[in-house]
Design a protein around this motif. Structure first.
Motif, PDB file in Angstrom:
ATOM      1  N   VAL A 187      -5.719 -13.862  27.081  1.00 43.81           N
ATOM      2  CA  VAL A 187      -6.550 -14.754  26.264  1.00 43.81           C
ATOM      3  C   VAL A 187      -7.419 -13.950  25.303  1.00 43.81           C
ATOM      4  N   GLU A 188      -7.872 -12.781  25.737  1.00 41.09           N
ATOM      5  CA  GLU A 188      -8.697 -11.940  24.867  1.00 41.09           C
ATOM      6  C   GLU A 188      -7.965 -11.542  23.589  1.00 41.09           C
ATOM      7  N   GLU A 241       2.821  -5.290  27.169  1.00 41.19           N
ATOM      8  CA  GLU A 241       3.881  -5.924  26.363  1.00 41.19           C
ATOM      9  C   GLU A 241       3.538  -7.378  26.066  1.00 41.19           C
ATOM     10  N   ALA A 242       3.071  -8.095  27.078  1.00 37.51           N
ATOM     11  CA  ALA A 242       2.709  -9.501  26.883  1.00 37.51           C
ATOM     12  C   ALA A 242       1.558  -9.627  25.885  1.00 37.51           C
ATOM     13  N   MET A 243       0.620  -8.705  25.942  1.00 35.25           N
ATOM     14  CA  MET A 243      -0.487  -8.723  24.983  1.00 35.25           C
ATOM     15  C   MET A 243       0.042  -8.539  23.566  1.00 35.25           C
ATOM     16  N   TRP A 244       0.987  -7.603  23.395  1.00 28.46           N
ATOM     17  CA  TRP A 244       1.590  -7.394  22.074  1.00 28.46           C
ATOM     18  C   TRP A 244       2.348  -8.639  21.619  1.00 28.46           C
ATOM     19  N   GLU A 245       3.059  -9.284  22.536  1.00 28.68           N
ATOM     20  CA  GLU A 245       3.802 -10.491  22.168  1.00 28.68           C
ATOM     21  C   GLU A 245       2.857 -11.578  21.664  1.00 28.68           C
ATOM     22  N   ILE A 246       1.710 -11.687  22.274  1.00 23.49           N
ATOM     23  CA  ILE A 246       0.718 -12.673  21.823  1.00 23.49           C
ATOM     24  C   ILE A 246       0.214 -12.296  20.428  1.00 23.49           C
ATOM     25  N   ALA A 247      -0.057 -11.021  20.230  1.00 25.25           N
ATOM     26  CA  ALA A 247      -0.542 -10.560  18.924  1.00 25.25           C
ATOM     27  C   ALA A 247       0.484 -10.807  17.823  1.00 25.25           C
ATOM     28  N   HIS A 250      -8.396  -6.633  15.011  1.00 23.16           N
ATOM     29  CA  HIS A 250      -9.134  -6.892  16.251  1.00 23.16           C
ATOM     30  C   HIS A 250      -8.177  -7.028  17.446  1.00 23.16           C
ATOM     31  N   GLU A 251      -7.021  -7.649  17.223  1.00 24.38           N
ATOM     32  CA  GLU A 251      -6.007  -7.746  18.278  1.00 24.38           C
ATOM     33  C   GLU A 251      -5.549  -6.346  18.676  1.00 24.38           C
ATOM     34  N   HIS A 252      -5.271  -5.525  17.673  1.00 26.61           N
ATOM     35  CA  HIS A 252      -4.838  -4.143  17.907  1.00 26.61           C
ATOM     36  C   HIS A 252      -5.875  -3.393  18.737  1.00 26.61           C
ATOM     37  N   HIS A 253      -7.137  -3.557  18.391  1.00 28.64           N
ATOM     38  CA  HIS A 253      -8.229  -2.878  19.105  1.00 28.64           C
ATOM     39  C   HIS A 253      -8.288  -3.315  20.572  1.00 28.64           C
ATOM     40  N   VAL A 254      -8.196  -4.622  20.817  1.00 30.00           N
ATOM     41  CA  VAL A 254      -8.255  -5.137  22.189  1.00 30.00           C
ATOM     42  C   VAL A 254      -7.115  -4.551  23.020  1.00 30.00           C
ATOM     43  N   ILE A 255      -5.905  -4.581  22.472  1.00 29.56           N
ATOM     44  CA  ILE A 255      -4.746  -4.082  23.209  1.00 29.56           C
ATOM     45  C   ILE A 255      -4.876  -2.583  23.476  1.00 29.56           C
ATOM     46  N   SER A 256      -5.318  -1.844  22.482  1.00 28.88           N
ATOM     47  CA  SER A 256      -5.500  -0.404  22.641  1.00 28.88           C
ATOM     48  C   SER A 256      -6.526  -0.100  23.728  1.00 28.88           C
ATOM     49  N   LYS A 257      -7.620  -0.812  23.706  1.00 26.58           N
ATOM     50  CA  LYS A 257      -8.688  -0.617  24.700  1.00 26.58           C
ATOM     51  C   LYS A 257      -8.182  -0.932  26.110  1.00 26.58           C
ATOM     52  N   VAL A 258      -7.522  -2.074  26.265  1.00 30.78           N
ATOM     53  CA  VAL A 258      -7.021  -2.479  27.582  1.00 30.78           C
ATOM     54  C   VAL A 258      -5.947  -1.511  28.076  1.00 30.78           C
ATOM     55  N   ALA A 259      -5.042  -1.099  27.196  1.00 29.73           N
ATOM     56  CA  ALA A 259      -3.994  -0.152  27.589  1.00 29.73           C
ATOM     57  C   ALA A 259      -4.613   1.139  28.124  1.00 29.73           C
ATOM     58  N   LYS A 275       4.784  -1.915  22.441  1.00 29.81           N
ATOM     59  CA  LYS A 275       4.570  -2.550  21.141  1.00 29.81           C
ATOM     60  C   LYS A 275       5.904  -2.832  20.449  1.00 29.81           C
ATOM     61  N   LEU A 276       6.774  -1.833  20.412  1.00 29.09           N
ATOM     62  CA  LEU A 276       8.071  -1.997  19.749  1.00 29.09           C
ATOM     63  C   LEU A 276       8.940  -3.027  20.469  1.00 29.09           C
ATOM     64  N   TYR A 277       8.925  -2.990  21.791  1.00 29.19           N
ATOM     65  CA  TYR A 277       9.695  -3.948  22.574  1.00 29.19           C
ATOM     66  C   TYR A 277       9.197  -5.377  22.320  1.00 29.19           C
ATOM     67  N   ALA A 278       7.889  -5.552  22.335  1.00 27.78           N
ATOM     68  CA  ALA A 278       7.301  -6.880  22.108  1.00 27.78           C
ATOM     69  C   ALA A 278       7.603  -7.371  20.699  1.00 27.78           C
TER      70      ALA A 278
END
Length: 163
Positions: free
Chosen positions: A41-42, A111-117, A126-135, A149-152
């Motif tokens: 959701v983030e 991967e799921a986070m990237w798919e949402i983005a 901002h999406e990129h930042h959230v995913i990078s931080k969480v990863a 990222k590439l797979y998603a």
């Protein structure tokens, strides 16, 4: 039954902060579901306008990861939104995933986070930042992060027919 589900999910936010081993197995499963849902959701919340495609991607990701009935899934999403609105960091969510998920499962979350983005065919900074931080908090290596990222990106292209 809905009242019991509501009570169960209402207790999940509290259980995220419980020390390891202090939760019953069912509570632990539900807290992992909530932690995962909040992180997904983030990504959706990171962009100023929430798109239906992104919400659908969150639902699809949660359906593929967890065996939940429609009403359970809806309540999980509601609780994830509420929890995400009041969260001040990601560590309480990533900590529970780090304790219980394998490296492969953590990569699947990224991967799921990237798919949402990518669901709306626009990657917001901002999406990129959230995913990078969480990863990083999930101890996903840079190589795993890029591969996810590439797979998603390819998965979303195939799903939507846009290339």
């Amino acid at each position: 039954m809905l009242r019991n589900l509501k009570d169960l999910f209402d207790n999940l936010a509290t259980s995220l902060n419980a020390p390891p081993g202090a939760q019953a197995p069912a509570e632990l499963d539900h807290s992992l579901q909530l932690a995962t849902a909040v992180l997904l959701v983030e990504v959706m919340r990171a962009e100023p306008t929430m798109q239906d495609a992104e919400r659908d991607a969150v639902v699809l990701a949660l359906r593929s990861k967890f065996d939940l009935a429609d009403d359970e899934l809806q309540r999980l999403l509601e609780l994830a939104h509420e929890t995400a609105r009041t969260a001040y960091d990601y560590q309480r969510f990533t900590r529970s995933l780090n304790e219980r998920f394998t490296q492969e499962q953590k990569i699947r979350v990224v991967e799921a986070m990237w798919e949402i983005a990518f669901a709306d065919h626009h990657l917001d900074a901002h999406e990129h930042h959230v995913i990078s931080k969480v990863a990083g908090l999930l101890h996903v290596t840079h190589g795993e992060y890029i591969a996810a990222k590439l797979y998603a990106q390819e998965t979303v292209k195939q799903r939507t027919g846009r290339h």
